[in-house]
Design an enzyme around this catalytic site. Sequence first.
Site, PDB file in Angstrom:
ATOM      1  N   GLU A  19       0.264  -3.152  -1.756  1.00  0.00           N
ATOM      2  CA  GLU A  19       1.800  -3.050  -2.037  1.00  0.00           C
ATOM      3  C   GLU A  19       2.797  -3.987  -1.675  1.00  0.00           C
ATOM      4  OE1 GLU A  19       2.825   0.676   0.274  1.00  0.00           O
ATOM      5  OE2 GLU A  19       1.731  -0.184   1.922  1.00  0.00           O
ATOM      6  N   ASP A  42      -6.134  11.142  -0.187  1.00  0.00           N
ATOM      7  CA  ASP A  42      -7.313  12.072  -0.010  1.00  0.00           C
ATOM      8  C   ASP A  42      -6.969  13.060   0.675  1.00  0.00           C
ATOM      9  OD1 ASP A  42      -7.236   9.336   2.012  1.00  0.00           O
ATOM     10  OD2 ASP A  42      -7.893  11.200   2.852  1.00  0.00           O
TER      11      ASP A  42
HETATM   12  N1  ADE Z   1      -5.305   6.925   5.281  1.00  0.00           N
HETATM   13  C1  ADE Z   1      -5.409   7.549   4.110  1.00  0.00           C
HETATM   14  N2  ADE Z   1      -6.331   8.441   3.966  1.00  0.00           N
HETATM   15  C2  ADE Z   1      -6.656   8.520   5.392  1.00  0.00           C
HETATM   16  C3  ADE Z   1      -7.476   9.237   6.132  1.00  0.00           C
HETATM   17  N3  ADE Z   1      -8.396  10.323   5.522  1.00  0.00           N
HETATM   18  N4  ADE Z   1      -7.704   9.150   7.529  1.00  0.00           N
HETATM   19  C4  ADE Z   1      -6.916   8.169   8.037  1.00  0.00           C
HETATM   20  N5  ADE Z   1      -6.159   7.199   7.474  1.00  0.00           N
HETATM   21  C5  ADE Z   1      -5.991   7.578   6.153  1.00  0.00           C
END
Ligand code: ADE
Length: 247
Positions: free
Chosen positions: A12, A214
């Site tokens: 980014e 996620d």
């Molecule tokens: N950044 C993006 N996904 C994450 C996750 N599952 N745990 C910690 N930081 C993150």
Amino acid sequence: MKIGIIGAMHQEVDKLIAEMHCRQQTVKGKRTFYEGSLYGKQVVLVFSRWGKVAASTTVTQLIVEFGVDCVIFSGIAGALSSQLAIGDVVIGHKLYQHDMDASPMMPRFEIPLIGKSYFETDKVLIETAKQSVVNLLKHETAFVQKLQDFGVKKPKVTVGDIASGDKFVHCKQEKEAIIQALPTVFCVEMEGAAVAQVCYDFDVSFLVIRIISDTADDTAVEDFPVFLENIASEYAHYILKELLPKL
Ligand code: ADE
């Protein structure tokens, strides 16, 4: 006003450098700071690196060496709330450190010697950022189409609490434990609350914007890199294009 922009992903940051009218590049503390103008505002742009210490070092330099008046941090996060889907945007309200625990001397999550368990974002900044993301999702049709092609059908923006810790959360038990301990938190990441703490110490306003990459469980390891390369790297510049002119 000079605005510090910290990206949690080099992808980014690279996209933003390309958009910037860059006057100067300075290497300090193993970071490269880009000073110039971006969407009509004077900015200093830098890649944070990952984790709370790295982010703290970066933001301290932005404030002390470059004199920024406001800090915007953008990156990705894992969803804790079932209301969030991959591709949604979370604007941070209260920033917690889920791995802070100096009990029994003080309550779990309390930052020692400050007497606070979270740092709160300025309400006007939150509202301005929210409106900017709403506009982006309404008007940037090519980008929204790209999101849809990637499977992000109805991206939305949420204002909510964020928890940071030096841990990539990628299993159900860890996720559930954070939800149980901090039930108001919407998503988890690794830098935001550290940036907020440094900004609090220096009386500088801050804003943390996170895209959900996620669901912070067993699928996180697969979803995270795919999302990072395809979508997250573009989100920041679209958001800042809307947001910076309003500040
Ligand atoms: N950044 C993006 N996904 C994450 C996750 N599952 N745990 C910690 N930081 C993150």
